[in-house]
Design a protein around this motif. Structure first.
Motif, PDB file in Angstrom:
ATOM      1  N   GLU A 176       0.610  -1.188   0.069  1.00 28.87           N
ATOM      2  CA  GLU A 176       0.064   0.126   0.188  1.00 28.87           C
ATOM      3  C   GLU A 176       1.041   1.298  -0.049  1.00 28.87           C
ATOM      4  OE1 GLU A 176      -3.061   0.151  -0.499  1.00 28.87           O
ATOM      5  OE2 GLU A 176      -3.399  -1.998  -0.636  1.00 28.87           O
ATOM      6  N   ILE A 177       1.970   1.334   0.700  1.00 28.70           N
ATOM      7  CA  ILE A 177       2.945   2.378   0.761  1.00 28.70           C
ATOM      8  C   ILE A 177       3.482   2.585  -0.705  1.00 28.70           C
ATOM      9  CG2 ILE A 177       5.152   3.216   1.484  1.00 28.70           C
ATOM     10  CD1 ILE A 177       4.458   1.706   4.359  1.00 28.70           C
ATOM     11  N   ALA A 178       3.758   1.410  -1.242  1.00 31.27           N
ATOM     12  CA  ALA A 178       4.370   1.815  -2.821  1.00 31.27           C
ATOM     13  C   ALA A 178       3.289   2.408  -3.575  1.00 31.27           C
ATOM     14  CB  ALA A 178       4.986   0.229  -3.200  1.00 31.27           C
ATOM     15  N   ARG A 179       1.956   1.827  -3.337  1.00 29.35           N
ATOM     16  CA  ARG A 179       1.092   2.413  -4.343  1.00 29.35           C
ATOM     17  C   ARG A 179       0.828   3.645  -4.114  1.00 29.35           C
ATOM     18  NH1 ARG A 179      -2.459  -1.339  -2.824  1.00 29.35           N
ATOM     19  NH2 ARG A 179      -2.196  -2.717  -4.439  1.00 29.35           N
ATOM     20  N   GLY A 180       0.675   4.063  -2.746  1.00 30.15           N
ATOM     21  CA  GLY A 180       0.571   5.637  -2.479  1.00 30.15           C
ATOM     22  C   GLY A 180       1.750   6.252  -2.999  1.00 30.15           C
ATOM     23  N   LEU A 181       3.065   5.887  -2.968  1.00 32.81           N
ATOM     24  CA  LEU A 181       4.150   6.517  -3.617  1.00 32.81           C
ATOM     25  C   LEU A 181       3.992   6.736  -5.040  1.00 32.81           C
ATOM     26  CD1 LEU A 181       7.226   5.022  -1.339  1.00 32.81           C
ATOM     27  CD2 LEU A 181       5.962   7.362  -1.147  1.00 32.81           C
ATOM     28  N   VAL A 182       3.735   5.708  -5.582  1.00 35.98           N
ATOM     29  CA  VAL A 182       3.351   6.011  -7.048  1.00 35.98           C
ATOM     30  C   VAL A 182       2.157   6.842  -7.386  1.00 35.98           C
ATOM     31  CG1 VAL A 182       2.506   4.698  -9.130  1.00 35.98           C
ATOM     32  CG2 VAL A 182       3.988   3.464  -7.572  1.00 35.98           C
ATOM     33  N   GLU A 183       1.140   6.921  -6.446  1.00 39.35           N
ATOM     34  CA  GLU A 183       0.105   7.938  -6.820  1.00 39.35           C
ATOM     35  C   GLU A 183       0.575   9.456  -6.515  1.00 39.35           C
ATOM     36  OE1 GLU A 183      -3.261   6.684  -4.434  1.00 39.35           O
ATOM     37  OE2 GLU A 183      -3.560   4.806  -5.538  1.00 39.35           O
ATOM     38  N   SER A 184       1.523   9.573  -5.281  1.00 35.21           N
ATOM     39  CA  SER A 184       2.056  10.758  -5.084  1.00 35.21           C
ATOM     40  C   SER A 184       2.924  11.226  -6.253  1.00 35.21           C
ATOM     41  CB  SER A 184       2.930  10.856  -3.883  1.00 35.21           C
ATOM     42  OG  SER A 184       2.230  10.391  -2.779  1.00 35.21           O
ATOM     43  N   VAL A 185       3.946  10.383  -6.792  1.00 34.41           N
ATOM     44  CA  VAL A 185       4.748  10.739  -7.853  1.00 34.41           C
ATOM     45  C   VAL A 185       4.112  11.092  -9.042  1.00 34.41           C
ATOM     46  CG1 VAL A 185       6.569  10.012  -9.334  1.00 34.41           C
ATOM     47  CG2 VAL A 185       6.706   9.226  -6.975  1.00 34.41           C
ATOM     48  N   GLU A 186       2.666  10.407  -9.417  1.00 30.52           N
ATOM     49  CA  GLU A 186       1.834  10.820 -10.466  1.00 30.52           C
ATOM     50  C   GLU A 186       1.270  12.262 -10.400  1.00 30.52           C
ATOM     51  OE1 GLU A 186      -0.988   7.769 -10.644  1.00 30.52           O
ATOM     52  OE2 GLU A 186       0.452   6.186 -11.793  1.00 30.52           O
ATOM     53  N   VAL A 187       0.964  12.492  -9.044  1.00 30.49           N
ATOM     54  CA  VAL A 187       0.139  13.744  -8.766  1.00 30.49           C
ATOM     55  C   VAL A 187       1.109  14.857  -9.055  1.00 30.49           C
ATOM     56  CG1 VAL A 187      -0.942  15.303  -7.237  1.00 30.49           C
ATOM     57  CG2 VAL A 187      -1.586  12.751  -7.237  1.00 30.49           C
ATOM     58  N   LEU A 188       2.338  14.573  -8.564  1.00 29.09           N
ATOM     59  CA  LEU A 188       3.502  15.741  -8.798  1.00 29.09           C
ATOM     60  C   LEU A 188       3.975  15.793 -10.109  1.00 29.09           C
ATOM     61  CD1 LEU A 188       5.753  14.903  -5.680  1.00 29.09           C
ATOM     62  CD2 LEU A 188       4.113  16.830  -5.677  1.00 29.09           C
ATOM     63  N   ASN A 189       3.955  14.759 -10.846  1.00 28.18           N
ATOM     64  CA  ASN A 189       4.264  14.810 -12.261  1.00 28.18           C
ATOM     65  C   ASN A 189       3.414  15.617 -13.034  1.00 28.18           C
ATOM     66  OD1 ASN A 189       6.533  13.645 -12.152  1.00 28.18           O
ATOM     67  ND2 ASN A 189       5.587  11.453 -12.558  1.00 28.18           N
ATOM     68  N   ASN A 190       2.096  15.713 -12.646  1.00 25.42           N
ATOM     69  CA  ASN A 190       0.913  16.215 -13.298  1.00 25.42           C
ATOM     70  C   ASN A 190       0.913  17.833 -13.025  1.00 25.42           C
ATOM     71  OD1 ASN A 190      -0.195  14.068 -14.204  1.00 25.42           O
ATOM     72  ND2 ASN A 190      -1.663  13.667 -12.377  1.00 25.42           N
TER      73      ASN A 190
END
Length: 331
Positions: free
Chosen positions: A221-235
């Motif tokens: 879940e942490i890894a999934r959250g990190l992926v989502e955070s990176v995607e948000v920052l990339n946006n």
């Protein structure tokens, strides 16, 4: 004539009355005539010839019991005292043999019991005497029946009612029994302890298995959250490297905040890189050098004179009389 008749009648009555006698139930009476056996009379009212016949004796037909105390030795050289109870009776058809052939039946029975017991017990060890006491009783009964039937006695039963070893032997047997029971208790306790240990180990294994699954799920879940955070920052225009650095810094300060929020925390954070020790030593040396330089600078500064008459002076102290400066004349 009258007196003589009375005397004769009186004696005749006595003789007539002596001709009758009674026999109790389960009793036999032996009748003799001039010392010779004549007959056996059973229970009820009986008649005999006065003066000629006489009652030689009465034989009890009920079951009797004789207790015989015997001291003997076992195969393992332990002296014991045994009590053998012999139940016997006179055979009703052999009252003649019981009355005339055997004068002291109790002594005869006792002798046979002694003989059999002292022949059987020395073949057995002490423990077997207790276990096989019925065999001893059967042997006594068999021997007595063979001997006493000839004399008109029937042996109903023989019982070994008591076996009494020496007091020291009793204490030793009790200690052995206690030790054996303690051994059994220890074995059961060890088995119970083993079961508890196995159950605890199984529970711990199951707990660790579930804990591992939980940690795996957490990290997933942490890894999934990190992926989502990176995607948000990339946006919003932040690249992946900058986003990763920002997330790491944020987690670092979140960890420090969590540690500081606990008032009972004794945790001290120290650097753990290979150069950490060298960096700490260099920082300490630089700090000592800087403090020494500051101290030398303060020592080399010119000494300021105190003016006690100038209340506006920063060094004014009315009670300080060291190095006073005399007031100058303004003119």
């Amino acid at each position: 004539m009258t007196i003589t008749f009375i005397v004769i009648a009186f004696f005749g009555l006595i003789i007539l009355l002596s001709s009758f006698f009674t026999v109790k139930q389960q009793t036999a009476v032996v009748i003799e005539r001039f010392g010779k056996f004549t007959s056996i009379r059973n229970s009820g009212l009986q008649l005999k010839i006065p003066i000629i016949d006489r009652i030689a004796g009465r034989v009890n037909l009920r079951i009797q019991q004789l207790d015989v105390l015997i001291e003997t030795k076992t195969k393992d050289n332990v002296f014991i005292k045994m009590k053998v109870s012999v139940q016997f009776k006179v055979i009703q058809d052999k009252v003649y043999e019981a009355f005339y052939k055997l004068e002291y039946p109790h002594d005869q029975i006792t002798a046979y019991v002694f003989d059999v017991v002292r022949a059987e017990v020395p073949k057995l060890i002490l423990d077997d005497v207790f276990v096989r006491k019925d065999d001893i009783a059967i042997a006594v009964k068999r021997e007595l029946n063979e001997a006493m039937t000839t004399y008109g006695y029937d042996i109903i039963n023989t019982l070994v009612t008591d076996i009494d070893p020496d007091i020291q032997v009793k204490n030793a047997m009790n200690r052995i029994n206690a030790a054996d029971r303690e051994k059994t208790a220890a074995e059961f306790e060890s088995e119970a302890q083993r079961i508890r240990i196995v159950a605890k180990a199984k529970a711990e294994a199951e707990s660790k298995k579930l804990q591992g699954q939980g940690i795996a799920d957490q990290r997933r879940e942490i890894a999934r959250g990190l992926v989502e955070s990176v995607e948000v920052l990339n946006n919003v225009g932040i690249n992946s490297q900058e986003a990763s650095a920002l997330i790491v810094v944020t987690q670092h300060y979140d960890t420090l905040q969590a540690i500081g929020a606990d008032t009972n925390s004794n945790l001290i954070l120290l650097p753990n890189s290979p150069q950490a020790g060298s960096d700490m030593l260099n920082n300490m040396v630089a700090s000592f050098t800087a403090s020494n330089q500051i101290g030398e600078t303060m020592k080399n500064q010119p000494k300021r004179n105190k003016d006690k008459n100038n209340p506006t002076s920063t060094d004014f102290n009315p009670s300080d009389t060291s190095n006073p400066v005399e007031p100058t004349d303004p003119s």
